[in-house]
Design a protein around this motif. Structure first.
Motif, short mmCIF file in Angstrom:
data_model
loop_
_atom_site.label_atom_id
_atom_site.label_comp_id
_atom_site.label_asym_id
_atom_site.label_seq_id
_atom_site.Cartn_x
_atom_site.Cartn_y
_atom_site.Cartn_z
N ALA A 73 8.24 -17.74 74.81
CA ALA A 73 7.91 -16.66 75.73
C ALA A 73 9.10 -16.35 76.64
O ALA A 73 9.74 -17.26 77.17
CB ALA A 73 6.69 -17.03 76.58
N GLY A 74 9.38 -15.04 76.75
CA GLY A 74 10.51 -14.60 77.58
C GLY A 74 11.80 -14.45 76.83
O GLY A 74 12.74 -13.86 77.34
N THR A 85 12.88 -12.41 69.78
CA THR A 85 12.59 -12.90 68.43
C THR A 85 12.82 -11.77 67.44
O THR A 85 12.83 -10.59 67.81
CB THR A 85 11.14 -13.41 68.33
OG1 THR A 85 10.97 -14.04 67.06
CG2 THR A 85 10.15 -12.25 68.47
N SER A 118 12.04 -10.30 75.15
CA SER A 118 11.12 -10.86 76.15
C SER A 118 9.69 -10.91 75.61
O SER A 118 8.78 -10.23 76.11
CB SER A 118 11.18 -10.04 77.44
OG SER A 118 12.48 -9.99 77.95
N VAL A 119 9.49 -11.69 74.55
CA VAL A 119 8.16 -11.76 73.96
C VAL A 119 7.16 -12.35 74.95
O VAL A 119 7.51 -13.17 75.81
CB VAL A 119 8.18 -12.61 72.67
CG1 VAL A 119 9.00 -11.93 71.61
CG2 VAL A 119 8.70 -14.01 72.94
N LYS A 120 5.91 -11.93 74.82
CA LYS A 120 4.84 -12.36 75.70
C LYS A 120 3.82 -13.16 74.89
O LYS A 120 3.80 -13.13 73.66
CB LYS A 120 4.17 -11.16 76.35
CG LYS A 120 5.12 -10.23 77.09
CD LYS A 120 4.39 -9.02 77.60
CE LYS A 120 5.35 -8.04 78.28
NZ LYS A 120 4.65 -6.82 78.75
N VAL A 121 2.93 -13.84 75.63
CA VAL A 121 1.88 -14.60 74.96
C VAL A 121 0.99 -13.66 74.17
O VAL A 121 0.52 -13.99 73.08
CB VAL A 121 1.07 -15.40 76.01
CG1 VAL A 121 -0.08 -16.14 75.34
CG2 VAL A 121 1.97 -16.38 76.73
N THR A 122 0.78 -12.45 74.71
CA THR A 122 -0.08 -11.48 74.02
C THR A 122 0.56 -10.93 72.75
O THR A 122 -0.13 -10.24 71.98
CB THR A 122 -0.41 -10.32 74.97
OG1 THR A 122 0.83 -9.73 75.44
CG2 THR A 122 -1.20 -10.81 76.17
N ASP A 123 1.84 -11.18 72.51
CA ASP A 123 2.48 -10.72 71.29
C ASP A 123 2.17 -11.59 70.08
O ASP A 123 2.54 -11.24 68.96
CB ASP A 123 4.01 -10.66 71.48
CG ASP A 123 4.42 -9.61 72.48
OD1 ASP A 123 3.65 -8.66 72.68
OD2 ASP A 123 5.51 -9.75 73.07
N ALA A 124 1.51 -12.71 70.29
CA ALA A 124 1.19 -13.60 69.18
C ALA A 124 0.21 -12.91 68.24
O ALA A 124 -0.70 -12.17 68.68
CB ALA A 124 0.62 -14.91 69.70
N ILE A 171 3.54 -17.79 69.74
CA ILE A 171 4.27 -17.77 71.02
C ILE A 171 4.03 -19.08 71.74
O ILE A 171 2.87 -19.51 71.91
CB ILE A 171 3.84 -16.59 71.90
CG1 ILE A 171 3.96 -15.28 71.12
CG2 ILE A 171 4.69 -16.54 73.16
CD1 ILE A 171 5.34 -14.96 70.64
N VAL A 196 4.71 -21.24 75.28
CA VAL A 196 5.05 -21.14 76.70
C VAL A 196 5.49 -22.52 77.16
O VAL A 196 4.68 -23.46 77.19
CB VAL A 196 3.85 -20.65 77.53
CG1 VAL A 196 4.24 -20.55 79.00
CG2 VAL A 196 3.36 -19.31 77.02
#
Length: 819
Positions: free
Chosen positions: A41-42, A45, A115-121, A144, A146
């Motif tokens: 995360a962050g 990718t 800046s991938v987020k947890v919601t991008d999983a 993802i 964290v």
């Protein structure tokens, strides 16, 4: 009944085809490759998507990215109407927005996400459409991670500790707890003692705010001396992509110092050089307080460090001695402020070395403000150094000055003599003393040499001035001092006169004269003189005044190095008109006269132009320019090269066969051919009605397509021209004798090779019958009509062949006979 069976068979065949298609689709769905990826995360990718195709002429048309939980595309690269490198890119704002970008030049291509987020999983699908190949699908399963966010270490009473725990005494008990906040998946927590994992730590998870808290404790039953300043580290980790999150504390214990020592003492020190003096003390816990002293005064520029085992404390003093520190006593003291014990001290008496201190002195009999050219000058150098200087060097304007009797430079030990100084002798003089510590240079002494004015070189000597034009002539001189007086005189072939002072101004070493020639006699030479307290200028500055005008044209111009977008122009300059000149180039399109480019050249008429259109005709105008204006232009014609045409070659066997397609261009060509055919038929009809005819011998002289004597054959009849002015008879011979029905081709195929011969259709049988019934005998005057004889060349001079189809006339002559 047969029709019903055929219909049933067709339906069964259609159903089978649909089942096969569904089976193929299901098989294709099952065979979609899946790539598992893990991202932090962050961070950024990159999800792969293969867009390559084995077909050499194939290309990507459309790339679509989907997420399984969404029914519509979330990212697209649309190259349907353009080259794929210029394809339009779109990203859904509710998913990636501006964080996504497609990288097509990698193998495989990738969809980058910043800046991938947890919601991008989730699971993503890439669909690639090609011009020829089938659509390709691939999937990426993105996970993802964290990392843990924060670590807090607390002691037995719950106080947060950041770097040190304690102080403890020898034999006491130590308990520390580590709380780790955040992290997905749940991180593993462990304690390390001096980078060694402590196995007795007991991690446990506490449910708390989002992410929860994971805790672990460390217990040491009895501390001893080896635990002083030992490092206890709490570490949390939940992935193998990022460094573990950690926090460390050091154990502090109380002991008194056992010794103190200055390392490298009792050595001479060099003045002005910085030293890092070390003082060590062992056995004190907490670390001993070490202080530095010089002759009873405390020095503050020091810092302390502790060894890894916590047993030795080192204090570093940044000390820069000076010459005045000679004989002073320097010491360090170590003490534990928490214990009532006397301080320990170590020190030594200072011995200071320093680089030479040099000073320069002018001879006592000389005045520094009144040294003129030709005077002898001498200097003395005094040096103070420890150890003593072994060499003294003299410098002039920073450069070494060597002994040179021929040049009037005499160096003797610590003295310098300059014989008969000149203006080049002026400048900064210094002396340098050398010893083992280095070299010390004195302050510079500026030697000011006074001299009478002289004309400064490299100034404009020729000025082009038009009649009644005001010119400002500048005169520059070199002089010292610069308190100058100027005078000007004018010289020509007739006279020499002084210029009035009202026309002159001056400032420092410069003088300006305003001069306006009115007649031819006002052209000549202006002489500038200057004087100061040292003397007058021996040779004047001479300026020639000549008549000026516009420059001449350039010549010998040529266009070189033409390419698709550029060409260069090279010319030879002409007379500059008495003034400095530059050169200007303007390029315009020949068809529109629009300005395409321009360029200037300050020194020579040579230009290089780029950024032009390919396959375009240009006109280039070259001007010479000075202060009086521009010359007449020299016009050049230049063309840029055409771009190479793209050609696609396909073998005849691979090229698909199709029927004739009537294009607009082909329609125009067919129309032109038809018009020419009509013109030829009309010409034949006219010639048949006007050309005399008589019985033709069976053995014709023009059987091979040539023109003989004055006879020619036209159409279906044979027209024999005798050249006389008497009327002749036109008669129709049997068609079989002329080969009109049996053979439509000219002899030896001559008309197939000659472009001037217009092919005629074969004689129709109905027309043969009509001609047989028509027995027409006409009397035709063989004299050429008025106004046409000059356009019809004599027989035998036609460019075309003489055949049965055009009566021996070429196409150009045949058309000219049409009224």
């Amino acid at each position: 009944m047969t029709g019903a069976k055929c219909e049933i068979s067709s339906k069964m065949l259609l159903a089978g085809t649909l089942l096969l298609a569904l089976a193929a689709t299901a098989s294709a769905v099952k065979e979609v490759p899946i790539t598992n990826m893990v991202a932090i995360a962050g961070e950024a990718t990159y999800m792969p998507c293969d867009i390559t195709t084995p077909e050499p002429m194939d290309a990507v048309v459309l790339v679509l990215w989907y997420r399984e939980d969404l029914g519509t595309p979330i990212y697209s690269v649309d190259g349907r109407d353009k080259n794929f490198s210029q394809a339009e890119r779109w990203s859904a704002e509710n998913v990636f927005g501006s964080r996504a970008y497609f990288i097509s030049d990698r193998n495989p291509a990738e969809l980058g996400i910043d800046s991938v987020k947890v919601t991008d999983a989730g699971t993503y699908r890439c669909r690639v459409d090609f011009k020829v190949a089938q659509t390709r699908n691939s999937k990426v399963n993105l996970t993802i991670i964290v990392p843990p966010q924060r670590i807090v270490i607390t002691d037995e009473v719950g106080t947060e500790r950041v770097s040190v725990v304690g102080p403890y005494v020898e034999g006491s008990k130590l308990i520390l707890r580590c709380d780790v906040f955040g992290g997905q998946p749940v991180p593993k927590v462990r304690w390390l003692r001096n980078d060694v994992v402590v196995q007795s730590s007991s991690p446990r998870r506490k449910k708390q705010s989002p992410g929860g808290v994971v805790s672990a404790e460390i217990l040491i039953d009895q501390l001893d001396r080896k635990d002083v300043h030992s490092e206890l580290t709490c570490q949390a980790i939940n992935n193998n992509k990022t460094a573990p999150l950690s926090a460390s504390v050091h154990v502090d214990m109380n002991f008194r110092p056992l010794n103190v020592l200055i390392l490298g003492a009792n050595q001479p020190l060099s003045a002005g050089r910085r030293y890092d003096l070390l003082c060590q003390s062992s056995g004190s816990r907490p670390p001993a307080t070490i202080t530095w002293w010089r002759n009873g005064q405390r020095l503050t520029k020091s810092k302390e460090t502790t060894s890894n085992d916590g047993n030795t404390t080192t204090s570093t003093l940044s000390f820069t001695p000076s010459k005045e520190d000679e004989g002073h006593y320097l010491s360090c003291r170590a003490e534990n402020p928490h214990l009532s014990a006397d301080a320990l001290e170590d020190g030594w008496k200072l011995e200071i070395l320093y680089i030479p201190e040099a000073t320069i002195h002018l001879g006592t009999s000389l005045s520094p403000d009144n040294i003129r050219e030709g005077t002898d000058v001498y200097f003395d150098c005094r040096v103070n150094a420890r150890p003593a200087a072994y060499k003294v060097e003299w410098r002039h304007n920073g450069k070494p000055l060597n002994h040179n009797t021929a040049a009037g430079v005499i160096v003797s030990n610590q003295s310098l003599v300059l014989q008969k100084v000149g203006r080049n002798s002026a400048g900064n003089y210094s002396c340098v003393g050398f010893n083992t510590e280095g070299d010390g240079e004195s302050d510079a002494f500026f030697l000011d040499v006074l001299y009478a004015p002289t004309c400064r070189p490299s100034q404009p000597r020729v000025h082009g001035v038009a009649k009644q034009e005001r010119a400002r002539i500048q005169c520059n001189v070199d002089a010292n001092p610069v308190d100058l007086k100027f005078r000007w005189t004018f010289n020509n072939s007739a006279d020499s006169v002084d210029v009035a002072s009202a026309q002159m101004t001056h400032s420092g070493t410069q003088s300006w004269l305003t001069y306006t020639p009115m007649t031819e006699l006002d052209y000549g030479s202006l002489l500038c003189w200057a004087s100061n307290k040292v003397g007058s200028q021996r040779l004047p500055c001479v300026f020639h005044i000549i008549a000026a005008g516009r420059p001449d044209q350039v010549h010998n111009c040529s266009v070189l190095n033409s390419s698709t977008h550029s060409f260069s122009v090279s010319c030879t300059e002409g007379f500059n008109g008495g003034l400095p000149q530059s050169f200007l180039l303007e390029v315009r399109e020949t068809a529109t006269q629009e300005l395409a480019a321009n360029a200037t050249a300050p020194n020579s008429p040579k230009f290089m132009l780029g950024g032009l259109k390919p396959g375009t005709s240009y006109r280039a105008f070259v001007f010479s320019v000075n202060a009086k204006g521009k010359s007449e232009p020299v016009v050049l014609h230049a063309n840029t090269l055409r771009l190479p045409e793209k050609q696609l070659t396909t073998s005849e066997s691979d090229r698909p066969r199709s029927g004739l397609k009537l294009t607009p261009t082909m329609s125009v060509l067919v129309g032109v051919a038809a018009a020419l055919l009509v013109v030829a038929l009309v010409a034949c009809a006219v010639l048949r009605s006007q050309c005399p005819s008589r019985d033709r011998p069976k053995n014709r002289a023009n059987q091979q397509g040539g023109v003989d004597g004055g006879s020619c054959s036209i159409g279906l009849g044979l027209l024999e021209k005798t050249g006389s002015s008497t009327p002749t008879t036109l008669k129709l011979e049997p068609l079989a004798a002329m080969g009109a029905v049996s053979d439509c081709s000219p002899p030896d195929g001559a008309d197939e090779k000659d472009p001037d011969i217009i092919p005629q259709p074969c004689i129709d049988p109905d027309e043969v019958a009509f001609m047989r019934h028509r027995q027409l005998v006409s009397t035709i005057d063989t004299t050429p009509p008025h106004g046409r004889s000059s356009h019809i060349p004599p027989p035998g001079q036609f460019a075309g062949y003489c055949t049965l189809r055009n009566g021996g006339l070429g196409l150009r002559d045949l058309v000219s006979l049409i009224p």
